[in-house]
Design a protein around this motif. Structure first.
Motif, PDB file in Angstrom:
ATOM      1  N   GLU A   1     -26.363 -77.845 -92.548  1.00 17.21           N
ATOM      2  CA  GLU A   1     -27.098 -76.898 -92.220  1.00 17.21           C
ATOM      3  C   GLU A   1     -28.057 -77.298 -91.004  1.00 17.21           C
ATOM      4  OE1 GLU A   1     -27.172 -73.686 -93.399  1.00 17.21           O
ATOM      5  OE2 GLU A   1     -25.572 -74.777 -94.670  1.00 17.21           O
ATOM      6  N   ALA A   2     -28.554 -78.525 -90.977  1.00 13.49           N
ATOM      7  CA  ALA A   2     -29.298 -78.894 -89.470  1.00 13.49           C
ATOM      8  C   ALA A   2     -28.173 -78.715 -88.405  1.00 13.49           C
ATOM      9  CB  ALA A   2     -29.734 -80.233 -89.923  1.00 13.49           C
ATOM     10  N   HIS A   3     -27.055 -79.240 -88.447  1.00 14.91           N
ATOM     11  CA  HIS A   3     -26.059 -79.198 -87.477  1.00 14.91           C
ATOM     12  C   HIS A   3     -25.371 -77.784 -87.145  1.00 14.91           C
ATOM     13  CE1 HIS A   3     -22.753 -80.629 -84.777  1.00 14.91           C
ATOM     14  NE2 HIS A   3     -21.919 -79.882 -85.580  1.00 14.91           N
ATOM     15  N   LEU A   4     -25.515 -76.864 -88.086  1.00 12.71           N
ATOM     16  CA  LEU A   4     -25.267 -75.450 -87.897  1.00 12.71           C
ATOM     17  C   LEU A   4     -26.360 -74.726 -87.217  1.00 12.71           C
ATOM     18  CD1 LEU A   4     -23.392 -74.526 -91.081  1.00 12.71           C
ATOM     19  CD2 LEU A   4     -22.267 -74.889 -88.979  1.00 12.71           C
ATOM     20  N   ALA A   5     -27.759 -75.262 -87.349  1.00 12.82           N
ATOM     21  CA  ALA A   5     -28.638 -74.533 -86.764  1.00 12.82           C
ATOM     22  C   ALA A   5     -28.845 -75.209 -85.281  1.00 12.82           C
ATOM     23  CB  ALA A   5     -30.063 -75.145 -87.443  1.00 12.82           C
ATOM     24  N   ARG A   6     -28.232 -76.134 -85.085  1.00  8.85           N
ATOM     25  CA  ARG A   6     -28.395 -76.833 -83.753  1.00  8.85           C
ATOM     26  C   ARG A   6     -27.221 -76.046 -82.966  1.00  8.85           C
ATOM     27  NH1 ARG A   6     -29.042 -81.724 -86.193  1.00  8.85           N
ATOM     28  NH2 ARG A   6     -26.903 -82.292 -85.993  1.00  8.85           N
ATOM     29  N   LEU A   7     -26.207 -75.933 -83.524  1.00  6.71           N
ATOM     30  CA  LEU A   7     -24.898 -75.202 -82.957  1.00  6.71           C
ATOM     31  C   LEU A   7     -25.435 -73.641 -82.703  1.00  6.71           C
ATOM     32  CD1 LEU A   7     -21.751 -76.450 -84.574  1.00  6.71           C
ATOM     33  CD2 LEU A   7     -22.673 -77.087 -82.421  1.00  6.71           C
ATOM     34  N   ALA A   8     -25.933 -73.200 -83.462  1.00  3.18           N
ATOM     35  CA  ALA A   8     -26.601 -71.555 -83.376  1.00  3.18           C
ATOM     36  C   ALA A   8     -27.792 -71.552 -82.057  1.00  3.18           C
ATOM     37  CB  ALA A   8     -26.985 -70.997 -84.552  1.00  3.18           C
ATOM     38  N   ALA A   9     -28.605 -72.602 -82.073  1.00  3.07           N
ATOM     39  CA  ALA A   9     -29.623 -72.577 -81.030  1.00  3.07           C
ATOM     40  C   ALA A   9     -28.929 -72.843 -79.620  1.00  3.07           C
ATOM     41  CB  ALA A   9     -30.377 -73.659 -81.216  1.00  3.07           C
ATOM     42  N   GLN A  10     -27.789 -73.262 -79.482  1.00  4.02           N
ATOM     43  CA  GLN A  10     -27.084 -73.722 -78.202  1.00  4.02           C
ATOM     44  C   GLN A  10     -26.458 -72.339 -77.624  1.00  4.02           C
ATOM     45  OE1 GLN A  10     -24.489 -76.831 -78.803  1.00  4.02           O
ATOM     46  NE2 GLN A  10     -26.100 -78.422 -78.934  1.00  4.02           N
ATOM     47  N   ARG A  11     -25.919 -71.495 -78.599  1.00  8.36           N
ATOM     48  CA  ARG A  11     -25.446 -70.049 -78.013  1.00  8.36           C
ATOM     49  C   ARG A  11     -26.341 -69.034 -78.346  1.00  8.36           C
ATOM     50  NH1 ARG A  11     -19.102 -70.460 -79.700  1.00  8.36           N
ATOM     51  NH2 ARG A  11     -18.824 -72.570 -79.159  1.00  8.36           N
ATOM     52  N   PRO A  12     -26.369 -67.957 -77.379  1.00 11.64           N
ATOM     53  CA  PRO A  12     -27.273 -66.748 -77.424  1.00 11.64           C
ATOM     54  C   PRO A  12     -26.375 -66.080 -78.368  1.00 11.64           C
ATOM     55  CG  PRO A  12     -25.882 -66.806 -75.352  1.00 11.64           C
ATOM     56  CD  PRO A  12     -25.647 -68.126 -76.301  1.00 11.64           C
ATOM     57  N   ALA A  13     -27.428 -65.297 -79.082  1.00  9.82           N
ATOM     58  CA  ALA A  13     -26.950 -64.222 -80.086  1.00  9.82           C
ATOM     59  C   ALA A  13     -26.240 -63.070 -79.647  1.00  9.82           C
ATOM     60  CB  ALA A  13     -28.111 -63.910 -80.996  1.00  9.82           C
ATOM     61  N   VAL A  14     -25.149 -62.824 -80.265  1.00  4.23           N
ATOM     62  CA  VAL A  14     -24.415 -61.472 -79.729  1.00  4.23           C
ATOM     63  C   VAL A  14     -24.885 -60.288 -80.262  1.00  4.23           C
ATOM     64  CG1 VAL A  14     -22.037 -60.489 -79.590  1.00  4.23           C
ATOM     65  CG2 VAL A  14     -22.439 -63.225 -79.338  1.00  4.23           C
ATOM     66  N   ALA A  15     -25.066 -59.288 -79.590  1.00  4.79           N
ATOM     67  CA  ALA A  15     -25.765 -58.008 -80.053  1.00  4.79           C
ATOM     68  C   ALA A  15     -24.807 -57.176 -80.677  1.00  4.79           C
ATOM     69  CB  ALA A  15     -26.364 -57.414 -78.848  1.00  4.79           C
TER      70      ALA A  15
END
Length: 79
Positions: free
Chosen positions: A65-79
């Motif tokens: 979960e921590a790794h997935l959170a780091r990956l998500a923070a590196q990529r901007p959210a898609v609208a």
């Protein structure tokens, strides 16, 4: 892996990389070597001292979960 360059093939000439590409490749090799050294150190510690106690370990679900959170923070959210 050997740190010596691969033997040159006398029948074929190698294509040289652009300086920036060669620098990037060397940087990737250095990061990969550092990661391998860290893994080797952990394995040597386990071989010398045994496995750590369960209380000293982090469950893999938390690590994931921590790794997935780091990956998500590196990529901007898609609208």
């Amino acid at each position: 892996m050997s740190e010596q360059p691969a033997p040159a093939d006398t029948a074929a000439v190698r294509q040289q990389l652009e300086p920036a590409a060669a620098d990037g490749l060397r940087a990737y090799a250095a990061r990969t070597r550092e990661s391998a050294d860290q893994l080797a150190a952990v394995l040597e510690d386990i071989a010398t001292n045994g496995l750590p106690s369960v209380e000293d370990c982090t469950p893999w679900e938390e690590l994931r979960e921590a790794h997935l959170a780091r990956l998500a923070a590196q990529r901007p959210a898609v609208a």
